[in-house]
Design an enzyme around this catalytic site. Sequence first.
Site, PDB file in Angstrom:
ATOM      1  N   SER A   1      40.376  47.102  58.319  1.00  0.00           N
ATOM      2  CA  SER A   1      39.414  47.901  58.114  1.00  0.00           C
ATOM      3  C   SER A   1      39.532  48.806  59.363  1.00  0.00           C
ATOM      4  O   SER A   1      40.695  49.049  59.678  1.00  0.00           O
ATOM      5  CB  SER A   1      37.966  46.912  58.000  1.00  0.00           C
ATOM      6  OG  SER A   1      37.107  48.035  57.335  1.00  0.00           O
TER       7      SER A   1
ATOM      8  N   HIS B   1      32.575  59.920  66.192  1.00  0.00           N
ATOM      9  CA  HIS B   1      32.704  61.309  66.159  1.00  0.00           C
ATOM     10  C   HIS B   1      31.567  61.694  66.891  1.00  0.00           C
ATOM     11  O   HIS B   1      30.333  61.389  66.801  1.00  0.00           O
ATOM     12  CB  HIS B   1      32.728  62.010  64.762  1.00  0.00           C
ATOM     13  CG  HIS B   1      33.612  61.797  63.860  1.00  0.00           C
ATOM     14  ND1 HIS B   1      34.846  62.044  63.884  1.00  0.00           N
ATOM     15  CD2 HIS B   1      33.624  60.757  62.939  1.00  0.00           C
ATOM     16  CE1 HIS B   1      35.620  61.293  63.063  1.00  0.00           C
ATOM     17  NE2 HIS B   1      34.858  60.524  62.319  1.00  0.00           N
TER      18      HIS B   1
ATOM     19  N   CYS C   1      35.999  43.879  56.173  1.00  0.00           N
ATOM     20  CA  CYS C   1      36.239  43.209  54.802  1.00  0.00           C
ATOM     21  C   CYS C   1      36.098  41.808  55.410  1.00  0.00           C
ATOM     22  O   CYS C   1      37.031  41.351  56.310  1.00  0.00           O
ATOM     23  CB  CYS C   1      37.150  43.418  54.213  1.00  0.00           C
ATOM     24  SG  CYS C   1      37.315  45.034  53.623  1.00  0.00           S
TER      25      CYS C   1
END
Length: 274
Positions: free
Chosen positions: A118, A123, A146
């Site tokens: 994963s 940001h 996952c």
Amino acid sequence: MKQTPAQRIKLHGFNNLTKSLSFNMYDICYTKSKEERKAYIDYIDEQYNAERLTNILKNVSNIIGAHVLNISQQDYVPQGASVTLLISEGPVVEVPNESLKESPGPLPESVVMQLDKSHITVHTYPEYHPNEGISTFRADIDVATCGEISPLKALHYLIHSFDTDIMTIDYRVRGFTRDIKGHKLFIDHDISSIQTYIPKEIKSLFDMIDVNIYQEHIFHTKCKLKEFDLNNYLFGYTKEKLQAQEIKEITERLKIEMEEIFYGKNMSPDSQDD
């Protein structure tokens, strides 16, 4: 039938449920002049540059027991930064029952969990009002896993890592896995609220609202600081240097800004859409 945290479900093959955590934080500041605004943006870019954000995400991967496969990081001009970690299953073979319980996750000193392929991303978005006065800093962090464990275990550390006035948090479980008889499992752990994964001492500082769609395995919580101290929102000086009328006007502008972000709609006359 719901499974209690102590029960283990024997699966047919790999547990491919996808669990996604989106954590958004906002820091708000009053910047009276262009010089103050620039100084605030410069401070944010230094405080949350790509290198420091990378270290934060590495700690998140450690908390959830992942191996970092690849790191991409970038500082932007004029402001902001991004970091993406591609991660894979950690070395722990058996996941402790503790990892399935509704409780706040650990800080980086405690590491025992499992993850399969994963990613983790962040940001940053420094921003300001065009007519001066209000500057904001937003950071968006996404943790997608996952397997058996929930990325919510990283939430405590993420809150700990950022100085935040407002938080919006989303958690969703997607897809399905199967037990050994072939029955589909669309969620493999109990969850009543994201708030369960936030320590009491942090919850006591915030007003919180939940919007949950249990049948769709979608959970949303937003948080706003209860206490307001103007000195925490002035950059480089304190309210003792302001006149009484300035204190009143600045306080009103900051509180409106926070309410608009918290409720997701414009409230002040000068911010209404044409």
